[in-house]
Design a protein around this motif. Structure first.
Motif, PDB file in Angstrom:
ATOM      1  N   ASP A  49       0.718  -1.055  -0.212  1.00 58.36           N
ATOM      2  CA  ASP A  49       0.029  -0.049  -0.077  1.00 58.36           C
ATOM      3  C   ASP A  49       0.876   1.027   0.023  1.00 58.36           C
ATOM      4  O   ASP A  49       0.466   2.341  -0.060  1.00 58.36           O
ATOM      5  CB  ASP A  49      -1.045   0.015   1.071  1.00 58.36           C
ATOM      6  N   SER A 108      -4.929   3.393  -0.498  1.00 53.97           N
ATOM      7  CA  SER A 108      -4.554   2.274  -1.416  1.00 53.97           C
ATOM      8  C   SER A 108      -4.842   0.838  -0.388  1.00 53.97           C
ATOM      9  O   SER A 108      -5.233  -0.013  -0.872  1.00 53.97           O
ATOM     10  CB  SER A 108      -2.936   2.215  -1.471  1.00 53.97           C
ATOM     11  N   THR A 109      -4.761   1.317   1.003  1.00 51.02           N
ATOM     12  CA  THR A 109      -5.138   0.204   1.997  1.00 51.02           C
ATOM     13  C   THR A 109      -6.260  -0.272   1.811  1.00 51.02           C
ATOM     14  O   THR A 109      -6.764  -1.525   1.625  1.00 51.02           O
ATOM     15  CB  THR A 109      -4.681   0.577   3.292  1.00 51.02           C
TER      16      THR A 109
END
Ligand code: VNL
Length: 391
Positions: free
Chosen positions: A75, A81-82
């Motif tokens: 990430d 992103s996570t």
């Protein structure tokens, strides 16, 4: 009767294989591992990943009769992103478990997905106290900053430290460290002055200048793992190493991964934490030896142990459920789980799903030519004090 039951379940098994045609796929339990493998926090991702993989390698990557398959996603330390990766892992890869989570905002970004999908979320690194309250599917294998910081206040009070200047990174774990230390230290009669430093691109110099002018007995520091070397460099540049001001705090600033790089200026620091590579137990000696053999030129830090024990929680839960992967069943299997970690004994608090563990007081010393945090006192089985106080 027993034979007949076996026969029936055997036939049922064959029928199911023929029906789905995916017998092999059903024998695999996928575990998503989301970590910062690039960017400023890559060292954390690498340590957690190495720890998780070492556990799997030592145990044949099977549990509860199933094959464990780790799917690593990077990430980059970015919460958006996570969240997206957690979503993809659940929806596309059909992972049974989400794990990793290098920093607090990253752990929080995935919590809603864990709740909605009813997928256990094993937090192996992030350490703000409230994280476990973000989802009933979160179980933690790392630590909490208040758990490590309150014992530091007790030690300082007992050791004639009266005035402390705190420098912490300005987000969840730093605020937790500052608050829990300050409250305990002030209650015991100490005085505190505090500054907070940004998480991204920190310049410690102006804060260290203020700290030096305040002339405290001790400087209490929290910076996230991997940043300690940067902090210590500026600590020396400001002449603080020669000022007689003692360096104290939770152990992140002198994590095992950095100590050799920081060098002698780290010597004499007093820190409180749950893991040192020098922890004196047979389990830890075996762990450190296996880690160094698997990854030459490295030393495990507390992040590696979070990954190692997190994977063990997943595997032992699967053993208990005999391979059943329903999220609530797995989380229930982890509640109250206890075993000896390389860090010492650990327990998953059945009420909070947070980790209960020893906190050690350590002095940074040179031992057999290498720098280690040498434990000299143990506070046994500490619960996260923030959640304990709410009851
Ligand atoms: C956190 C806490 C991150 C402690 C750390 O290193 C750490 C966090 C990245 O919760 O964000 O040492």
């Amino acid at each position: 009767m027993t034979n007949r039951r076996h026969l029936i379940s055997g036939i049922a098994g064959i029928a199911m294989m023929a029906f789905t045609g995916h017998a092999m796929a059903q024998d695999v339990v996928k575990v998503g591992l989301i970590l910062p493998m690039t960017g400023p926090f890559a060292s954390i991702g690498k340590q957690v990943d190495m720890g998780a993989r070492l556990f799997l390698a030592q145990n044949g990557a099977t549990a509860g009769g199933k094959k464990l398959e780790l799917i690593l996603k990077d990430d980059g330390g970015n919460a958006e992103s996570t969240r997206r990766l957690a979503q993809e892992l659940v929806v596309n890869d059909k992972v049974a478990v989400l794990s990793g989570f290098g920093l607090t905002p990253l752990a929080l970004a995935a919590a809603q997905i864990a709740t909605q999908a009813k997928v256990p979320q094993i937090v192996m690194a992030a350490a703000t106290a409230t994280i476990t309250e973000a989802s009933p599917f979160i179980v933690r294998s790392s630590f909490t900053l208040p758990q490590a910081s309150e014992p530091m206040a007790d030690w300082a009070l007992k050791n004639n430290i009266k005035k402390v200047f705190t420098v912490v990174t300005d987000y969840g774990p730093g605020i937790d460290a500052e608050t829990s230390f300050t409250n305990k230290f002030k209650a015991g009669g100490g005085t505190v002055e505090s500054v907070r430093v940004p998480l991204r691109n920190p310049d410690f110099a102006p804060f260290l200048q203020r700290a030096s002018e305040a002339k405290p007995d001790a400087l209490f520091v929290f910076v996230p793992a991997g940043i300690g070397a940067q902090f210590m460099k500026q600590f020396v540049e400001r002449g603080l190493d020669k000022s007689g001001i003692k360096l104290i705090g939770p152990g992140d600033v002198v994590d095992d991964d950095l100590l050799e790089g920081i060098g002698d200026v780290a010597l004499g620091a007093i820190t409180t934490q749950h893991y040192s590579a020098a922890h004196d137990s047979a389990a830890n000696k075996a762990f450190v030896a296996a880690f160094k053999a698997a990854y030459p030129g490295t030393r495990p830090n507390f992040m590696a142990v979070g990954g190692y024990d997190g994977m063990r929680l997943i595997a032992e839960a699967l053993n208990k459920t005999i391979g059943k992967t329903d999220g609530d069943v797995l989380v229930n299997a982890m509640k109250g789980m206890t075993f000896e970690s390389p860090r010492g004994p650990i327990l998953i608090d059945p009420e909070t799903r947070d980790i209960v563990q020893n906190i050690y007081i350590r002095r940074t010393e040179r031992k057999n030519g290498e720098i280690y945090n040498i434990e000299f006192e143990t506070i046994p089985m500490v619960k996260d004090p923030v959640k304990a106080a709410k009851k």
